[in-house]
Design a protein around this motif. Sequence first.
Motif, mmCIF file in Angstrom:
data_model
loop_
_atom_site.group_PDB
_atom_site.id
_atom_site.type_symbol
_atom_site.label_atom_id
_atom_site.label_comp_id
_atom_site.label_asym_id
_atom_site.label_seq_id
_atom_site.Cartn_x
_atom_site.Cartn_y
_atom_site.Cartn_z
ATOM 1 N N LYS A 78 0.866 -1.182 0.000
ATOM 2 C CA LYS A 78 0.000 0.000 0.000
ATOM 3 C C LYS A 78 0.899 1.227 0.000
ATOM 4 C CE LYS A 78 -3.009 0.910 3.270
ATOM 5 N NZ LYS A 78 -3.792 0.668 4.511
ATOM 6 N N THR A 79 0.848 2.012 -1.058
ATOM 7 C CA THR A 79 1.705 3.188 -1.157
ATOM 8 C C THR A 79 0.861 4.451 -1.185
ATOM 9 O OG1 THR A 79 3.009 1.803 -2.646
ATOM 10 C CG2 THR A 79 3.685 4.108 -2.397
ATOM 11 N N PRO A 80 1.137 5.402 -0.291
ATOM 12 C CA PRO A 80 0.372 6.656 -0.317
ATOM 13 C C PRO A 80 0.669 7.395 -1.606
ATOM 14 C CG PRO A 80 1.853 6.550 1.593
ATOM 15 C CD PRO A 80 2.165 5.382 0.743
ATOM 16 N N LEU A 81 -0.359 7.988 -2.167
ATOM 17 C CA LEU A 81 -0.208 8.736 -3.408
ATOM 18 C C LEU A 81 0.276 10.147 -3.064
ATOM 19 C CD1 LEU A 81 -0.887 8.258 -6.474
ATOM 20 C CD2 LEU A 81 -2.989 9.514 -6.035
ATOM 21 N N PRO A 82 1.406 10.582 -3.641
ATOM 22 C CA PRO A 82 1.972 11.893 -3.283
ATOM 23 C C PRO A 82 1.008 13.044 -3.556
ATOM 24 C CG PRO A 82 3.516 10.599 -4.594
ATOM 25 C CD PRO A 82 2.210 9.874 -4.636
ATOM 26 N N GLU A 83 0.385 13.029 -4.708
ATOM 27 C CA GLU A 83 -0.463 14.177 -5.071
ATOM 28 C C GLU A 83 -1.803 14.218 -4.349
ATOM 29 O OE1 GLU A 83 0.891 11.882 -7.013
ATOM 30 O OE2 GLU A 83 -0.266 11.571 -8.856
ATOM 31 N N ASP A 84 -2.173 13.153 -3.669
ATOM 32 C CA ASP A 84 -3.398 13.169 -2.856
ATOM 33 C C ASP A 84 -3.205 12.188 -1.721
ATOM 34 O OD1 ASP A 84 -5.848 12.987 -1.648
ATOM 35 O OD2 ASP A 84 -6.983 13.041 -3.503
#
Lengths: 151, 151
Positions: A78-84
């Motif tokens: 699970k990778t957090p999305l940088p732009e949101d």
Amino acid sequence: MENIRELFQVMTRRFGLLNKNCCSIDAVDISLVQSHILYEIDKRESPSMQQVAEVLGMDITTFSRQIQNLVKKGLVKKTPLPEDRRVYTLSLTTEGKFIATTIDREINRYLEEVFSHMTEFEKETVIRSIKLLNECMAKSSVCCKPIGMGK
Amino acid sequence: MENIRELFQVMTRRFGLLNKNCCSIDAVDISLVQSHILYEIDKRESPSMQQVAEVLGMDITTFSRQIQNLVKKGLVKKTPLPEDRRVYTLSLTTEGKFIATTIDREINRYLEEVFSHMTEFEKETVIRSIKLLNECMAKSSVCCKPIGMGK
DNA sequence: ACAAATAGTTGCGTTTTACAAATAAATGAA
DNA sequence: TTCATTTATTTGTAAAACGCAACTATTTGT
């Protein structure tokens, strides 16, 4: 003519059982829903949680917990999305990919076996038919989408 | 050529969602498995518990409890078989029959809608294809049957 | 700057699931 | 007949899955 639903029911039931059986082969041992989740993540380009839950017609909260399990098992990342930063992007780990591939190979192997009982022409016809069917189902907005999902 | 499993997955997923959605219409409100159970009982001639559990690939104990629920809901009747008092014969009550019929009609209505996007020839071809597919799946004893069911 | 919308998580009670063991009836062999 | 064995179904029990409501965190629109 016979009941059309009957034909679908038999076909999808068989395919469903196949899917189920292929979850517990050798090294692989996950639940059916988890297999579906791996499949969808593998198929898409780093999808979000919502997206995958949506196509699977799963409640997002149930889905969230399933993902937690899969992360714990080391199959999903699970990778957090940088732009949101509200959004998490899903991807398969090496082992997750391996399992998804193993299941995929097994199912395709079976399907090939089924098609081996047909002539090449019949096989082509059947495949084209299913493709056409999928297109028409996609057109039809009546149902089939997880609209009224929750009761 | 593209992945064959992919085609099946998309098709069965859509049909699965359709089935799910059709469980909660109007007066009807049962779970997906319960819908499948009603369907199978309706289709067969007073089957035994084992028989229905078997085709659905369900564990008999789970099935037993589901039947208890359906009996409580007044949708299914369990009749002991005179010639072998260990077995129970399953049948639908009037209301169970009504619900099964309602669901069946709804699903067929949707399928008709899907087929309306095809020519008559295409429709015939697709139906014949699925029928052929079912026959070939039945032939193939490799998998698809609830063999290794329990993990 | 702040109300509203969106993505995801957690609390919690209900339902589903399946293994193990129990019950009850039929079958087969001594 | 009797008793061990097999077969059909149920119950004990514990784990897993489910989904609503409420929560957190972040973004968007005004």
